[in-house]
Design a protein around this motif. Sequence first.
Motif, PDB file in Angstrom:
ATOM      1  N   GLU A  33     -30.224  29.416 -14.115  1.00  0.00           N
ATOM      2  CA  GLU A  33     -30.475  30.946 -13.792  1.00  0.00           C
ATOM      3  C   GLU A  33     -29.223  31.623 -13.178  1.00  0.00           C
ATOM      4  O   GLU A  33     -29.167  33.070 -13.261  1.00  0.00           O
ATOM      5  CB  GLU A  33     -31.386  30.787 -12.668  1.00  0.00           C
ATOM      6  N   LEU A  34     -28.230  31.072 -12.350  1.00  0.00           N
ATOM      7  CA  LEU A  34     -27.242  31.663 -11.764  1.00  0.00           C
ATOM      8  C   LEU A  34     -25.795  31.368 -12.305  1.00  0.00           C
ATOM      9  O   LEU A  34     -24.710  32.167 -12.175  1.00  0.00           O
ATOM     10  CB  LEU A  34     -27.455  31.195 -10.511  1.00  0.00           C
ATOM     11  N   ASP A  35     -25.738  30.212 -13.078  1.00  0.00           N
ATOM     12  CA  ASP A  35     -24.425  29.850 -13.606  1.00  0.00           C
ATOM     13  C   ASP A  35     -23.814  30.128 -14.956  1.00  0.00           C
ATOM     14  O   ASP A  35     -24.963  30.632 -15.505  1.00  0.00           O
ATOM     15  CB  ASP A  35     -24.392  28.295 -13.604  1.00  0.00           C
ATOM     16  N   VAL A  36     -22.794  30.173 -15.497  1.00  0.00           N
ATOM     17  CA  VAL A  36     -22.365  30.723 -16.500  1.00  0.00           C
ATOM     18  C   VAL A  36     -21.146  29.721 -16.916  1.00  0.00           C
ATOM     19  O   VAL A  36     -20.309  29.414 -16.202  1.00  0.00           O
ATOM     20  CB  VAL A  36     -21.791  32.039 -16.785  1.00  0.00           C
ATOM     21  N   ALA A  37     -21.389  29.249 -18.254  1.00  0.00           N
ATOM     22  CA  ALA A  37     -20.200  28.428 -18.991  1.00  0.00           C
ATOM     23  C   ALA A  37     -19.287  29.138 -19.491  1.00  0.00           C
ATOM     24  O   ALA A  37     -19.487  30.044 -20.176  1.00  0.00           O
ATOM     25  CB  ALA A  37     -20.928  27.464 -19.936  1.00  0.00           C
ATOM     26  N   GLN A  38     -17.922  29.058 -18.947  1.00  0.00           N
ATOM     27  CA  GLN A  38     -16.886  29.816 -19.450  1.00  0.00           C
ATOM     28  C   GLN A  38     -15.720  29.137 -19.260  1.00  0.00           C
ATOM     29  O   GLN A  38     -15.418  28.254 -18.384  1.00  0.00           O
ATOM     30  CB  GLN A  38     -16.668  31.222 -18.717  1.00  0.00           C
TER      31      GLN A  38
END
Length: 238
Positions: A154-159
Motif C-alpha cells: 500500500e505504501l512502498d515502491v520497488a525502485q
Amino acid sequence: MMSGIAFMGKHSFKDFGYTISPDKEIGIAEKQKNLITVPFSNSSYDFSELYGSQTYSPRSLTYPINIVNEGNPSRNALISARTRLLNWLANSPGKQPLLDDDYPGYYFLAELDQGASFHDDWRTGILTANFTAYPFMIGTRPEGNDIWDEFNFELDVAQQVRFDVNSSLSVNLLNVGTPDVIPEIVTSSGMFLRKGNTTLEVPTGRNKSDDFTLESGDNMITITGTGTIEFVYYKEML
C-alpha cells in the motif's frame, strides 16, 4: 510479545515489563498556512509554499504506560518504577528515534518535552508520557531496499537507486513521502546532476546538498560522468 515503544535503547515491555494503554494518541501534523486576506474582499491568498514546499507543525505523541508491580505491590515500589520510567524517557539529548510496535517500518523523531503526568491507586499507576515529534514518520530502511518480507504493497515502491553511469544517464527517482527529502549521494567518481533548473557538481565520496532535493512524486535526473552513483534517502509519511 506485548507491543510497546522503543526509545533510547530500551523497550517499554521487553526491558520494563509495562504495557501501553490502548488510549494512546498518535497526533497528526497540521499544515502551517500563511493566508493573506484581501481588504474589503472575501478572497485570500495562500503563501505557505512561497519559499519551497508546504510546512507542517510538530506532531504530539501521548503514551499512557501501565505500571503494575505484581511481585512487590508496595507504594515504594510504585514510586521507584515511576522514577525509573521518567529517567528513561526524559533523559534524551533532543529528539531521538521512537519506535512504536504498531507502526512497523517507521520511527518518530521525538522528545519528552511536554512533560508527563502520573496517576495511581497506591499499588498500580499510569504514567502518561507526552512527546513532541517531527511532523513525519521516517522509514527505518532506505528507499530501494529489497527486503521482500517487509514490503508494504500500500505504501512502498520497488525502485532502483544505484546506477552505473557511462557518459550520461537519465533516471527517475520516486519520493513516495509527503515532504521534500535531501538524499545522500554516494559516487565512485566526480559527476554532474541536473534536475529541472538545478545543476549540482558531486565530488567522489558521500555528499549532501540543501540545493538538491527530491520532491514528493517523480524526480527526473540527468547524470553526467562515468562510474557508480547511489541515492540514499528515506520516505517520510504523515
